[in-house]
Design a protein around this motif. Structure first.
Motif, PDB file in Angstrom:
ATOM      1  N   ALA A  67       0.843  -1.194   0.000  1.00  0.00           N
ATOM      2  CA  ALA A  67       0.000   0.000   0.000  1.00  0.00           C
ATOM      3  C   ALA A  67       0.877   1.242   0.000  1.00  0.00           C
ATOM      4  N   GLY A  68       0.457   2.234  -0.781  1.00  0.00           N
ATOM      5  CA  GLY A  68       1.161   3.511  -0.786  1.00  0.00           C
ATOM      6  C   GLY A  68       2.226   3.647  -1.849  1.00  0.00           C
ATOM      7  N   TRP A  69       2.707   2.525  -2.394  1.00  0.00           N
ATOM      8  CA  TRP A  69       3.755   2.573  -3.410  1.00  0.00           C
ATOM      9  C   TRP A  69       3.251   1.963  -4.707  1.00  0.00           C
ATOM     10  N   GLN A  70       3.704   2.514  -5.805  1.00  0.00           N
ATOM     11  CA  GLN A  70       3.419   1.912  -7.101  1.00  0.00           C
ATOM     12  C   GLN A  70       4.433   0.793  -7.328  1.00  0.00           C
ATOM     13  N   ILE A  71       3.952  -0.413  -7.538  1.00  0.00           N
ATOM     14  CA  ILE A  71       4.833  -1.577  -7.660  1.00  0.00           C
ATOM     15  C   ILE A  71       5.154  -1.823  -9.127  1.00  0.00           C
ATOM     16  N   GLN A  72       6.395  -1.532  -9.495  1.00  0.00           N
ATOM     17  CA  GLN A  72       6.835  -1.717 -10.878  1.00  0.00           C
ATOM     18  C   GLN A  72       7.109  -3.196 -11.148  1.00  0.00           C
ATOM     19  N   ILE A  73       6.820  -3.619 -12.365  1.00  0.00           N
ATOM     20  CA  ILE A  73       6.999  -5.018 -12.763  1.00  0.00           C
ATOM     21  C   ILE A  73       8.148  -5.103 -13.754  1.00  0.00           C
ATOM     22  N   ASP A  74       9.109  -5.971 -13.467  1.00  0.00           N
ATOM     23  CA  ASP A  74      10.267  -6.136 -14.350  1.00  0.00           C
ATOM     24  C   ASP A  74       9.833  -6.818 -15.653  1.00  0.00           C
ATOM     25  N   PRO A  75      10.599  -6.641 -16.746  1.00  0.00           N
ATOM     26  CA  PRO A  75      10.213  -7.181 -18.067  1.00  0.00           C
ATOM     27  C   PRO A  75       9.997  -8.695 -18.076  1.00  0.00           C
ATOM     28  N   VAL A  76      10.838  -9.452 -17.368  1.00  0.00           N
ATOM     29  CA  VAL A  76      10.697 -10.914 -17.364  1.00  0.00           C
ATOM     30  C   VAL A  76       9.365 -11.317 -16.737  1.00  0.00           C
ATOM     31  N   SER A  77       9.039 -10.709 -15.593  1.00  0.00           N
ATOM     32  CA  SER A  77       7.774 -11.032 -14.923  1.00  0.00           C
ATOM     33  C   SER A  77       6.586 -10.576 -15.761  1.00  0.00           C
ATOM     34  N   LEU A  78       6.742  -9.443 -16.433  1.00  0.00           N
ATOM     35  CA  LEU A  78       5.654  -8.930 -17.257  1.00  0.00           C
ATOM     36  C   LEU A  78       5.310  -9.928 -18.371  1.00  0.00           C
ATOM     37  N   GLN A  79       6.330 -10.509 -18.980  1.00  0.00           N
ATOM     38  CA  GLN A  79       6.098 -11.508 -20.022  1.00  0.00           C
ATOM     39  C   GLN A  79       5.453 -12.759 -19.442  1.00  0.00           C
ATOM     40  N   LYS A  80       5.872 -13.136 -18.241  1.00  0.00           N
ATOM     41  CA  LYS A  80       5.291 -14.310 -17.586  1.00  0.00           C
ATOM     42  C   LYS A  80       3.812 -14.078 -17.292  1.00  0.00           C
ATOM     43  N   TYR A  81       3.475 -12.878 -16.835  1.00  0.00           N
ATOM     44  CA  TYR A  81       2.078 -12.577 -16.521  1.00  0.00           C
ATOM     45  C   TYR A  81       1.217 -12.562 -17.788  1.00  0.00           C
ATOM     46  N   LYS A  82       1.795 -12.122 -18.898  1.00  0.00           N
ATOM     47  CA  LYS A  82       1.053 -12.104 -20.163  1.00  0.00           C
ATOM     48  C   LYS A  82       0.668 -13.512 -20.606  1.00  0.00           C
ATOM     49  N   LYS A  83       1.499 -14.482 -20.256  1.00  0.00           N
ATOM     50  CA  LYS A  83       1.279 -15.873 -20.691  1.00  0.00           C
ATOM     51  C   LYS A  83       0.444 -16.682 -19.695  1.00  0.00           C
ATOM     52  N   THR A  84       0.145 -16.102 -18.543  1.00  0.00           N
ATOM     53  CA  THR A  84      -0.624 -16.829 -17.526  1.00  0.00           C
ATOM     54  C   THR A  84      -2.056 -17.057 -17.997  1.00  0.00           C
ATOM     55  N   LYS A  85      -2.544 -18.286 -17.821  1.00  0.00           N
ATOM     56  CA  LYS A  85      -3.883 -18.649 -18.278  1.00  0.00           C
ATOM     57  C   LYS A  85      -4.853 -18.735 -17.102  1.00  0.00           C
ATOM     58  N   GLY A  86      -6.104 -18.999 -17.423  1.00  0.00           N
ATOM     59  CA  GLY A  86      -7.113 -19.263 -16.420  1.00  0.00           C
ATOM     60  C   GLY A  86      -7.617 -18.011 -15.712  1.00  0.00           C
ATOM     61  N   THR A  87      -8.214 -18.246 -14.540  1.00  0.00           N
ATOM     62  CA  THR A  87      -8.811 -17.156 -13.766  1.00  0.00           C
ATOM     63  C   THR A  87      -7.763 -16.136 -13.346  1.00  0.00           C
ATOM     64  N   LEU A  88      -6.594 -16.644 -12.886  1.00  0.00           N
ATOM     65  CA  LEU A  88      -5.522 -15.728 -12.468  1.00  0.00           C
ATOM     66  C   LEU A  88      -5.011 -14.921 -13.654  1.00  0.00           C
ATOM     67  N   GLY A  89      -4.912 -15.572 -14.811  1.00  0.00           N
ATOM     68  CA  GLY A  89      -4.459 -14.875 -16.010  1.00  0.00           C
ATOM     69  C   GLY A  89      -5.393 -13.746 -16.400  1.00  0.00           C
ATOM     70  N   ASN A  90      -6.703 -14.015 -16.291  1.00  0.00           N
ATOM     71  CA  ASN A  90      -7.686 -12.968 -16.606  1.00  0.00           C
ATOM     72  C   ASN A  90      -7.578 -11.798 -15.631  1.00  0.00           C
ATOM     73  N   ARG A  91      -7.362 -12.140 -14.361  1.00  0.00           N
ATOM     74  CA  ARG A  91      -7.244 -11.067 -13.367  1.00  0.00           C
ATOM     75  C   ARG A  91      -5.975 -10.253 -13.611  1.00  0.00           C
ATOM     76  N   LEU A  92      -4.880 -10.926 -13.932  1.00  0.00           N
ATOM     77  CA  LEU A  92      -3.632 -10.212 -14.237  1.00  0.00           C
ATOM     78  C   LEU A  92      -3.831  -9.277 -15.430  1.00  0.00           C
ATOM     79  N   LYS A  93      -4.551  -9.759 -16.435  1.00  0.00           N
ATOM     80  CA  LYS A  93      -4.794  -8.947 -17.623  1.00  0.00           C
ATOM     81  C   LYS A  93      -5.498  -7.646 -17.266  1.00  0.00           C
ATOM     82  N   ASN A  94      -6.430  -7.729 -16.301  1.00  0.00           N
ATOM     83  CA  ASN A  94      -7.226  -6.563 -15.930  1.00  0.00           C
ATOM     84  C   ASN A  94      -6.551  -5.672 -14.888  1.00  0.00           C
ATOM     85  N   GLU A  95      -5.715  -6.279 -14.050  1.00  0.00           N
ATOM     86  CA  GLU A  95      -5.178  -5.543 -12.905  1.00  0.00           C
ATOM     87  C   GLU A  95      -3.737  -5.062 -13.089  1.00  0.00           C
ATOM     88  N   ILE A  96      -3.217  -5.160 -14.288  1.00  0.00           N
ATOM     89  CA  ILE A  96      -1.883  -4.624 -14.587  1.00  0.00           C
ATOM     90  C   ILE A  96      -2.030  -3.445 -15.541  1.00  0.00           C
TER      91      ILE A  96
END
Length: 380
Positions: free
Chosen positions: A25-54
Motif C-alpha cells: 500500500a502507498g507505493w506503485q509496484i513496478q513489474i520487471d520485463p521478465v515477470s511482465l512476459q510471464k504474466y502475459k502468458k498466464t492462463k485461467g482465472t488468475l491470467g484474466n485477473r492479471l490482464k485486468n489488474e496490470i
C-alpha cells in the motif's frame, strides 16, 4: 562479483499477516520485463485477473485507494496465494525488503528500514553492525562509465566513517560531528579533483586525537549566545523540507503537522529533560540509524559526486526520526522501542521509497546558508 550484507541480514523473517502495516500500500509496484512476459502468458482465472489488474503501459500493478489490486482484505497477497507462492512474484515483490545498491563488481544489500520487521532488527541490534562479504566468481560485469578511482576513495572514506561511528568510547554527538566534517573535507577534494589527496585526509581523521579536537570545538560553539536559537532554526529548517516533498500516504502530512506543532510549542529543554529523553533515544539507537543510512547511501556518491550531500541526507534521516520520536514523547504517549521502530519505518516509507523525495531532499540540504556544518553541529 562481490556481495556485502549487514550481519543481521539472514535473521529477517517476514511477519506476513502479523505485520502492523503492509508493503503493498502507498507505493506503485513496478513489474520487471521478465515477470511482465510471464504474466502475459498466464492462463485461467488468475491470467484474466492479471490482464485486468496490470497497467501494461506503465508496467505496474493497478492500485485502488492506494492499495495494490492483489492485496486482499486480510492484507495478504492474492497473487502469492493463487499463483504458487514466491515464484508468482515480480522482482520488486520478491526482493523487498532487501535493498540493493549496484556498483561495478559489487552488490551491497541491506534490509529496508521501511519494513517493520527489518526496522525491528535494525533498532533492536545492540552490538555494532558487522558487514559480511562473499564472492560469486561466476558472475562479473563491466560498467562503461564508472569512476573506479572515486569509488575506491569513497569506500575508504566510508570504512573510516563507520569505524568512527562505532567507537563507543566517545559520545555519539562527537562521532557524528567528526564524520560530517570528514565528509565536508572529502567533498572539497572531490570538487577540486584532488582524489589523491584523500589518503592524507583519511590519515588525519584516523588520528586518536581527532575526537578530542571535536569535543573542544563543540564545547566552544555551545557557549555562543545563539546556540539554542540556531538549534531551533535548524530543526525548523529540516522539517520545512517535508513541505517540498510528495506525501505517499494520506496520514503522513497530518502526522507531521502535529509533530511540528508539539516541537515548536515545547519549552526549551533543560539538562534533566534531555537526559530523560536520551535514555529512550540512546547513543546506540542513533548509531544504528546513522550506520544504516551511511551504509545504504554514502557510496552512491560515485554517481553524482556529492559525498557531503549523502552524509547530510543520512544525518538528516537520523535527526528527523529522533525529533519525531521526541514529539511523541513530549505528547506523553507511550514512547518506547516500539514507538521508535514505528516512527522509523513510517519515515523511511515516505522518504526512501520516492526517488523524487530523496533527490529533492539532497538538493535542499545543499543550501549552506541554512544547513551549514555548524547548523548540523547544533542539532546533533
Amino acid at each position: 562479483m562481490q556481495y556485502t550484507v549487514p550481519h543481521y541480514y539472514k535473521q529477517f523473517h517476514c511477519a506476513a499477516g502479523a505485520c502492523p502495516d503492509t508493503c503493498c500500500a502507498g507505493w506503485q509496484i513496478q513489474i520487471d520485463p521478465v515477470s511482465l512476459q510471464k504474466y502475459k502468458k498466464t492462463k485461467g482465472t488468475l491470467g484474466n485477473r492479471l490482464k485486468n489488474e496490470i497497467d501494461w503501459k506503465g508496467s505496474c500493478f493497478r492500485q485502488y485507494n492506494g492499495r495494490c489490486a492483489f492485496l486482499n482484505d486480510e492484507d495478504l497477497c492474492d497473487l502469492y496465494l493463487e499463483g504458487g507462492g514466491k515464484r508468482a512474484f515480480c522482482r520488486t515483490c520478491r526482493t523487498y525488503p532487501r535493498h540493493i545498491e549496484e556498483f561495478e563488481g559489487l552488490r551491497e544489500i541491506s534490509l529496508s528500514l521501511s519494513c517493520p520487521a527489518a526496522a525491528e532488527l535494525i533498532l533492536n541490534c545492540r552490538e555494532p553492525v558487522r558487514f559480511l562479504h562473499a564472492e560469486n566468481p561466476n558472475r562479473d560485469e563491466i560498467y562503461e562509465e564508472f569512476d573506479f578511482l572515486l569509488f575506491t576513495k569513497l569506500m575508504d572514506a566510508r570504512s573510516l566513517i563507520l569505524k568512527i561511528l562505532q567507537d563507543r568510547t566517545w559520545p555519539f554527538t562527537l562521532r557524528a560531528a567528526a564524520v560530517l566534517a570528514l565528509s565536508h573535507d572529502l567533498q572539497v577534494r572531490i570538487d577540486k579533483n584532488a582524489l589523491y589527496d584523500i589518503d592524507t585526509l583519511l590519515d588525519r581523521y584516523s588520528s586518536v586525537n581527532i575526537l578530542k579536537w571535536f569535543e573542544a570545538r563543540l564545547w566552544k560553539l555551545s557557549l555562543s549566545a545563539d546556540w539554542k536559537k540556531r538549534r531551533r532554526k535548524t530543526c525548523h529548517g529540516l522539517f520545512s523540507i517535508f513541505d517540498q516533498l510528495e506525501a505517499l500516504r494520506d496520514d503522513w502530512k497530518p502526522y507531521l503537522y502535529n509533530a511540528r506543532r508539539i516541537l515548536e510549542n515545547a519549552p526549551a529543554s533543560d539538562k534533566e529533560t534531555e537526559h530523560c529523553f536520551h535514555e529512550l533515544f540512546s547513543d546506540v539507537v542513533e548509531e544504528q540509524l546513522l550506520v544504516y543510512f551511511v551504509y545504504t547511501y554514502f557510496s552512491g556518491a560515485v554517481y553524482n559526486g556529492n559525498a557531503y550531500g549523502k552524509m547530510k541526507f543520512s544525518l538528516t534521516g537520523m535527526i528527523l526520526i529522533r525529533e519525531l520520536v521526541r514529539a511523541e514523547w513530549l505528547a506523553g504517549k507511550n514512547s518506547d522501542i516500539n514507538c521508535m521502530i514505528k516512527t522509523a519505518w513510517r519515515y523511511a516509507r515516505e522518504v526512501e521509497h520516492s526517488d523524487y523525495n530523496k533527490t529533492t531532499m539532497e538538493h535542499l540540504l545543499s543550501r549552506e546558508e541554512i544547513f551549514g556544518i555548524e547548523d548540523f553541529f547544533s542539532i546533533l
